[in-house]
Design a protein around this motif. Sequence first.
Motif, PDB file in Angstrom:
ATOM      1  N   ALA A 199      -0.419   1.444  -6.715  1.00 45.54           N
ATOM      2  CA  ALA A 199       0.240   1.193  -5.430  1.00 45.54           C
ATOM      3  C   ALA A 199       1.282   2.256  -5.126  1.00 45.54           C
ATOM      4  O   ALA A 199       1.400   2.724  -3.986  1.00 45.54           O
ATOM      5  CB  ALA A 199       0.886  -0.189  -5.437  1.00 45.54           C
ATOM      6  N   PHE A 205      -2.857   1.728   1.262  1.00 43.24           N
ATOM      7  CA  PHE A 205      -2.939   0.459   0.540  1.00 43.24           C
ATOM      8  C   PHE A 205      -3.639  -0.550   1.447  1.00 43.24           C
ATOM      9  O   PHE A 205      -3.237  -0.739   2.604  1.00 43.24           O
ATOM     10  CB  PHE A 205      -1.547  -0.042   0.178  1.00 43.24           C
ATOM     11  N   SER A 207      -4.902  -4.517   1.899  1.00 46.40           N
ATOM     12  CA  SER A 207      -4.820  -5.916   1.485  1.00 46.40           C
ATOM     13  C   SER A 207      -5.979  -6.661   2.137  1.00 46.40           C
ATOM     14  O   SER A 207      -6.099  -6.671   3.362  1.00 46.40           O
ATOM     15  CB  SER A 207      -3.477  -6.511   1.920  1.00 46.40           C
ATOM     16  N   SER A 212       0.012 -10.177   2.990  1.00 47.06           N
ATOM     17  CA  SER A 212       0.903  -9.168   2.411  1.00 47.06           C
ATOM     18  C   SER A 212       2.348  -9.648   2.404  1.00 47.06           C
ATOM     19  O   SER A 212       3.265  -8.876   2.127  1.00 47.06           O
ATOM     20  CB  SER A 212       0.781  -7.854   3.191  1.00 47.06           C
ATOM     21  N   SER A 221       2.381  -3.994  -1.849  1.00 47.51           N
ATOM     22  CA  SER A 221       2.321  -3.341  -0.538  1.00 47.51           C
ATOM     23  C   SER A 221       3.660  -2.697  -0.187  1.00 47.51           C
ATOM     24  O   SER A 221       3.712  -1.609   0.390  1.00 47.51           O
ATOM     25  CB  SER A 221       1.904  -4.332   0.551  1.00 47.51           C
ATOM     26  N   GLN A 222       4.756  -3.352  -0.560  1.00 51.22           N
ATOM     27  CA  GLN A 222       6.083  -2.779  -0.310  1.00 51.22           C
ATOM     28  C   GLN A 222       6.303  -1.525  -1.147  1.00 51.22           C
ATOM     29  O   GLN A 222       6.876  -0.542  -0.673  1.00 51.22           O
ATOM     30  CB  GLN A 222       7.159  -3.821  -0.609  1.00 51.22           C
ATOM     31  N   LYS A 225       4.384   1.217   0.518  1.00 51.93           N
ATOM     32  CA  LYS A 225       5.053   1.643   1.747  1.00 51.93           C
ATOM     33  C   LYS A 225       6.271   2.511   1.447  1.00 51.93           C
ATOM     34  O   LYS A 225       6.506   3.532   2.103  1.00 51.93           O
ATOM     35  CB  LYS A 225       5.485   0.397   2.539  1.00 51.93           C
ATOM     36  N   LYS A 230       0.226   4.314   3.998  1.00 49.91           N
ATOM     37  CA  LYS A 230      -0.095   3.496   5.154  1.00 49.91           C
ATOM     38  C   LYS A 230      -0.667   2.172   4.651  1.00 49.91           C
ATOM     39  O   LYS A 230      -1.372   2.129   3.638  1.00 49.91           O
ATOM     40  CB  LYS A 230      -1.118   4.192   6.055  1.00 49.91           C
ATOM     41  N   ILE A 231      -0.385   1.086   5.371  1.00 49.55           N
ATOM     42  CA  ILE A 231      -0.811  -0.247   4.949  1.00 49.55           C
ATOM     43  C   ILE A 231      -1.841  -0.802   5.935  1.00 49.55           C
ATOM     44  O   ILE A 231      -1.597  -0.831   7.145  1.00 49.55           O
ATOM     45  CB  ILE A 231       0.373  -1.220   4.858  1.00 49.55           C
ATOM     46  N   GLU A 233      -4.246  -4.246   6.614  1.00 43.04           N
ATOM     47  CA  GLU A 233      -4.520  -5.636   6.234  1.00 43.04           C
ATOM     48  C   GLU A 233      -5.801  -6.103   6.893  1.00 43.04           C
ATOM     49  O   GLU A 233      -5.984  -5.958   8.102  1.00 43.04           O
ATOM     50  CB  GLU A 233      -3.363  -6.559   6.644  1.00 43.04           C
ATOM     51  N   VAL A 244       2.879  -3.486   7.904  1.00 41.63           N
ATOM     52  CA  VAL A 244       1.448  -3.236   8.104  1.00 41.63           C
ATOM     53  C   VAL A 244       1.246  -2.273   9.276  1.00 41.63           C
ATOM     54  O   VAL A 244       1.750  -2.489  10.368  1.00 41.63           O
ATOM     55  CB  VAL A 244       0.679  -4.548   8.352  1.00 41.63           C
TER      56      VAL A 244
END
Length: 266
Positions: A199, A205, A207, A212, A221-222, A225, A230-231, A233, A244
């Motif tokens: 991570a 990342f 999810s 998340s 996820s944090q 970030k 970039k996140i 979901e 996100v």
Amino acid sequence: MLAELLPALIAEVELATKLLASAPRVCILTGAGISAESGIPTFRDNQTGLWENYRAEDLATPEAFARDPELVWSWYQWRRQLVADKKPNPAHDALAQWQYHAQSSHQQVTLITQNVDDLHEQAGSDVIHLHGNLWGNRCSQCDTSYQNQSRRTFDSASTLSFDEELINCSRCDGYIRPDIVWFGEALPVQAWQTAEEAAANCDVFISIGTSSLVYPAAELSQLAKQNGAKIIEINPSPTPNTIVDITLAEKAGVIMPLLVEQITKL
């Protein structure tokens, strides 16, 4: 199939595709939602049959096993029967295809799951389990591994043993328990360290089928970030989360095949 989606979702899928195709390192975390698409009940679902008067949260604890090991063992044997005939869905297959393709494209795709089933393995993925393995067993006293079962070693689910009688460890005579991380227990050290490293060092990342906002998904996820990732979901019912970047509000079985098809073309 892409054309069947709503225009706003199509735009998000195309944005995610471009992002993922150019990302050297991708970290993926899957949760109960992806297994639910294969018919596996989640912990939030009501218990059925003989177990309808019990809460899963009250059975999946070390204290419950110490108090009534036969009850807890019987419940897990029942759970094993529930999932014995379940198969990977298109999302599992797409993730396995992506990992296979990544070997030749020099993209690093790390797959981590909170699920205890083996649907990712059945599909052909290399996966890190954070919460243990439903088909694994170990001693409740000395932690010695005991005859881990696997559907992949049998011709049919009917040949698996679902005997509810307690088993004693040959080493210390303690009771054998499922190799699952129960409420109140720590996550496996090596698996969690690998997840944290993936991570922290990923470019994107993802999810899938898990909020998340819920730990440990939230922590991973944090962490991603904070290190510039970039996140994305993927969840039919996404929760509002300011970290996100791309939300794909659809089932993983619909989204993942589309994403992987596009990624492997580029």
